[in-house]
Design an enzyme around this catalytic site. Structure first.
Site, PDB file in Angstrom:
ATOM      1  N   GLY A  25      -6.106 -11.060 -39.847  1.00  0.00           N
ATOM      2  CA  GLY A  25      -5.027 -11.597 -39.021  1.00  0.00           C
ATOM      3  C   GLY A  25      -3.769 -11.595 -39.856  1.00  0.00           C
ATOM      4  N   SER A  26      -2.702 -12.141 -39.298  1.00  0.00           N
ATOM      5  CA  SER A  26      -1.419 -12.103 -40.017  1.00  0.00           C
ATOM      6  C   SER A  26      -1.528 -12.793 -41.378  1.00  0.00           C
ATOM      7  CB  SER A  26      -0.328 -12.737 -39.165  1.00  0.00           C
ATOM      8  OG  SER A  26      -0.759 -13.992 -38.668  1.00  0.00           O
ATOM      9  N   GLU A  28      -3.810 -12.854 -43.444  1.00  0.00           N
ATOM     10  CA  GLU A  28      -4.595 -12.107 -44.439  1.00  0.00           C
ATOM     11  C   GLU A  28      -3.870 -10.848 -44.922  1.00  0.00           C
ATOM     12  OE1 GLU A  28      -5.961 -13.224 -41.460  1.00  0.00           O
ATOM     13  OE2 GLU A  28      -6.573 -15.009 -42.559  1.00  0.00           O
ATOM     14  N   GLU A  47     -16.271 -12.322 -36.297  1.00  0.00           N
ATOM     15  CA  GLU A  47     -16.569 -12.903 -37.609  1.00  0.00           C
ATOM     16  C   GLU A  47     -18.061 -13.151 -37.815  1.00  0.00           C
ATOM     17  OE1 GLU A  47     -14.107 -13.622 -35.663  1.00  0.00           O
ATOM     18  OE2 GLU A  47     -12.276 -13.459 -36.842  1.00  0.00           O
ATOM     19  N   HIS A  70     -10.178 -14.709 -40.808  1.00  0.00           N
ATOM     20  CA  HIS A  70      -8.888 -15.150 -40.315  1.00  0.00           C
ATOM     21  C   HIS A  70      -8.895 -16.661 -40.054  1.00  0.00           C
ATOM     22  CE1 HIS A  70      -5.076 -15.265 -38.527  1.00  0.00           C
ATOM     23  NE2 HIS A  70      -5.516 -15.523 -37.313  1.00  0.00           N
ATOM     24  N   HIS A 281     -40.913 -25.970 -37.862  1.00  0.00           N
ATOM     25  CA  HIS A 281     -40.160 -25.657 -36.647  1.00  0.00           C
ATOM     26  C   HIS A 281     -40.768 -26.405 -35.455  1.00  0.00           C
ATOM     27  CE1 HIS A 281     -38.244 -22.306 -33.915  1.00  0.00           C
ATOM     28  NE2 HIS A 281     -37.963 -23.512 -33.513  1.00  0.00           N
ATOM     29  N   GLY A 401     -32.861 -19.161 -38.546  1.00  0.00           N
ATOM     30  CA  GLY A 401     -33.180 -18.876 -37.147  1.00  0.00           C
ATOM     31  C   GLY A 401     -31.942 -18.674 -36.280  1.00  0.00           C
TER      32      GLY A 401
HETATM   33  N1  TZD Z   1     -28.640 -19.198 -30.169  1.00  0.00           N
HETATM   34  C1  TZD Z   1     -28.657 -18.887 -31.489  1.00  0.00           C
HETATM   35  C2  TZD Z   1     -27.390 -18.483 -32.166  1.00  0.00           C
HETATM   36  N2  TZD Z   1     -29.770 -18.950 -32.193  1.00  0.00           N
HETATM   37  C3  TZD Z   1     -30.929 -19.330 -31.601  1.00  0.00           C
HETATM   38  N3  TZD Z   1     -32.024 -19.397 -32.362  1.00  0.00           N
HETATM   39  C4  TZD Z   1     -30.967 -19.615 -30.216  1.00  0.00           C
HETATM   40  C5  TZD Z   1     -29.782 -19.534 -29.548  1.00  0.00           C
HETATM   41  C6  TZD Z   1     -32.232 -20.058 -29.510  1.00  0.00           C
HETATM   42  N4  TZD Z   1     -33.277 -19.008 -29.447  1.00  0.00           N
HETATM   43  C7  TZD Z   1     -34.340 -19.008 -30.303  1.00  0.00           C
HETATM   44  O1  TZD Z   1     -34.534 -19.829 -31.211  1.00  0.00           O
HETATM   45  S1  TZD Z   1     -35.395 -17.749 -29.972  1.00  0.00           S
HETATM   46  C8  TZD Z   1     -34.455 -17.177 -28.684  1.00  0.00           C
HETATM   47  C9  TZD Z   1     -33.330 -17.979 -28.531  1.00  0.00           C
HETATM   48  C10 TZD Z   1     -32.303 -17.745 -27.501  1.00  0.00           C
HETATM   49  C11 TZD Z   1     -34.886 -15.986 -27.899  1.00  0.00           C
HETATM   50  C12 TZD Z   1     -34.589 -14.693 -28.561  1.00  0.00           C
HETATM   51  O2  TZD Z   1     -34.938 -13.670 -27.679  1.00  0.00           O
HETATM   52  P1  TZD Z   1     -35.220 -12.201 -28.130  1.00  0.00           P
HETATM   53  O3  TZD Z   1     -36.673 -12.226 -28.762  1.00  0.00           O
HETATM   54  O4  TZD Z   1     -35.196 -11.357 -26.918  1.00  0.00           O
HETATM   55  O5  TZD Z   1     -34.335 -11.795 -29.208  1.00  0.00           O
HETATM   56  P2  TZD Z   1     -38.105 -12.484 -28.075  1.00  0.00           P
HETATM   57  O6  TZD Z   1     -39.021 -11.646 -28.902  1.00  0.00           O
HETATM   58  O7  TZD Z   1     -38.056 -12.080 -26.639  1.00  0.00           O
HETATM   59  O8  TZD Z   1     -38.427 -13.932 -28.270  1.00  0.00           O
END
Ligand code: TZD
Ligand code: CA
Length: 528
Positions: A25-26, A28, A47, A70, A281, A401
């Site tokens: 951006g500006s 940077e 980003e 930015h 988890h 995750g």
């Molecule tokens: N948003 C973000 C940024 N991170 C996350 N982990 C989630 C939402 C929640 N989430 C999970 O923890 S697993 C998942 C989501 C939305 C499903 C991913 O779907 P996919 O994979 O199609 O990539 P599968 O194999 O169909 O589970």
């Protein structure tokens, strides 16, 4: 006289941060002007993509990497990706442009009145130099902070009118500093550990991502063989620390309290190396440890050591610790564990492949030293069972995750390791969080093979919804996506394959290509 700009580039060059991942951006532009020819700028269109690419590059190279964002809006967009970088101990040196110093207080456009607070708590250190002359020293501090154990991201906010300021000759001293760290547990601590391991009746080892990050994989094999221990991978694995077809290999532990103590039942000593204890988890409460078991934790991260709810910990570098420990361990007379049986082939449905088939094809056709960047949440177990990984740095999965890691990280890993083929295995849900990484792959000619598993749903959430008795929750399906069209829109050649033969042909072609290719595969939904 040297300037903030000239000393900074000297520093970056001397410390090996010649690749800059950014979105400008500006604020940077004064940093980016007169960009030296021996530096490479890698543009990401969002980003999250910028940090994801840098994260992959840092993880695969083990080196600190410069990111240029930015101001506040750019940093904000990067925060989701920073969750992964924080938990993977990725040494990212994040910089963000700030308004001119005299314009910050009045809250001009693009001023961030409290810039260092914004990225916390996902950085080890965050700073805005109090005067222009302090910018090179602050960046030097940032690089060393990011690189010292436990590694992790840091953040420096730099007003844009600082770059042209002249500095004293002595400001260049920071460009010539080396900062080294060495640390293992003391001899007495190691002797105590060896004594407990030699005395154990039925020990087991649990290995985490830091073993792979330190390339201590072969030492982990020696350790498991010496004590004839089954070797598990710590839950929520973000890297592969142990060869997956070795007789001692047992797979990835489940990410639940009860699940872990169930799998480790019968062991009297649990040695955890290079992982937090533990990254749970699913909520399945129970006993932390099986009856009669002790736990010892080796880590280079004091926070990980301090926060574990059970067991003893020794803090130190893992490679050096294992090197010192191994000669003090007696060869066990116990029987070697039996290797895991190889899983059976899976039948495909008409028009949809079983994810297991895709992985069997990958295992058969990918180079043995391929690097997999994986972000499909429902297929993790199947992948670890079916795709052999034997070398360090073979597997990267978002460490917190946070989805949106896979596509850009694959680009970053391939840039850092051009000699090994990178294969990104990405879910149709995950692919959308950082889809514009495809543009960077196309523009910079980064020959990643992108495989999109399209089951039209958030598969892992389908599974969770049954566990949490919330199957009627809205927003769990993602129909109507055309990844071939998306890929072409970003300049990446793409094909959709719905039979095993067609997939194998496309894969062979993609593996031989010198540019990125995307293969979309309609798949069935399986359980993690
Ligand atoms: N948003 C973000 C940024 N991170 C996350 N982990 C989630 C939402 C929640 N989430 C999970 O923890 S697993 C998942 C989501 C939305 C499903 C991913 O779907 P996919 O994979 O199609 O990539 P599968 O194999 O169909 O589970
Ligand atoms: Ca999916």
């Amino acid at each position: 006289m040297p300037t903030v700009h000239s000393v900074t580039y000297q520093l970056l060059r001397r410390q090996g941060l010649n690749v800059v991942f950014g979105n400008p951006g500006s604020n940077e532009l004064p940093f980016l002007k007169d960009f030296p020819e021996d530096f490479q700028y890698v543009l990401g269109l969002h980003e999250g993509v910028v940090v994801g690419m840098a994260d992959g590059y840092a993880l695969a190279s083990g080196q600190p990497v410069l990111v240029n964002l930015h101001a506040a809006a750019g940093t904000g967009n990067a925060m989701g990706a920073l969750t992964n970088a924080w938990y993977s101990h990725s040494p990212l040196v994040l910089t963000a442009g700030q308004q001119a110093r005299s314009m910050i207080g009045v809250e001009s456009m693009l001023a961030n009145v409290d810039a260092p607070s914004l990225p916390r708590p996902l950085v080890k250190w965050s700073y805005e130099p109090a005067c222009p002359e302090d910018v090179p020293r602050a960046l030097s501090q940032a690089i060393h902070m990011a690189s010292l154990p436990a590694k992790g991201p840091v953040y420096v906010s730099i007003p844009h009118d600082d770059w042209g300021r002249e500095v004293e000759e002595d400001a260049t001293l920071v460009t010539r500093r080396d900062v080294h760290h060495a640390g293992t547990p003391s001899d007495a601590q190691l002797a105590g550990l060896a004594e407990r391991l030699n005395r154990a009746r039925n020990p087991v080892v649990v290995l985490g991502p830091e073993v792979d990050a330190e390339h201590a994989n072969a030492l982990a094999v020696e350790l498991a063989e010496r004590l004839r221990m089954p070797a598990w991978v710590a839950p929520s694995a973000s890297r592969c620390p142990f060869p997956t077809r070795h007789a001692c290999f047992r797979g990835v532990l489940p990410a639940a309290i009860a699940g872990i103590s169930g799998k480790l039942e019968g062991h009297d000593l649990i040695l955890v190396i290079g992982a937090p204890v533990f990254r749970y988890h699913q909520y399945a409460p129970g006993r932390y440890l099986p009856e009669g078991a002790e736990l010892i934790h080796l880590t280079s991260d004091v926070q990980e050591a301090a926060r574990a709810p059970m067991g003893d910990a020794l803090v130190g570098g893992l490679y050096a610790t294992l090197e010192k420990l191994l000669p003090t361990l007696t060869q066990s007379e116990r029987a070697m564990p039996e290797p895991l049986p190889l899983p059976q082939p899976m039948a495909d449905e008409p028009g949809r492949l079983a994810p297991e088939s895709v992985f069997d094809a990958l295992d058969a056709l990918a180079p043995k030293d391929a690097i997999f960047v994986k972000e499909s949440t429902s297929t993790v177990t199947a992948f670890w069972q079916r795709v052999e990984m034997r070398h360090p740095d073979s597997y990267f999965f978002p460490a917190a995750g946070g989805l949106g890691f896979g596509l850009p990280a694959a680009v970053g890993v391939q840039l850092a390791r051009p000699e090994r083929q990178v294969i990104a295995v990405i879910g149709d849900g995950s692919a959308n969080y950082a889809i514009s990484a495809l543009w960077s792959a196309a523009q910079y000619g980064v020959p990643v093979v992108f495989i999109i598993l399209r089951n039209d749903t958030y598969g892992a959430l389908r599974w969770f919804s049954r566990m949490l008795d919330a199957e009627d929750a809205p927003g769990l399906d993602v129909p109507g996506l055309d990844f071939c069209a998306l890929a072409r829109g970003y300049g990446v050649e793409a094909v959709c394959t719905d039979t095993r033969d067609a997939f194998e042909n496309a894969l062979r072609q993609a593996l031989n290509a010198t540019k990125p290719m995307l293969i979309e595969v309609p798949t069935t939904t399986i359980e993690p």
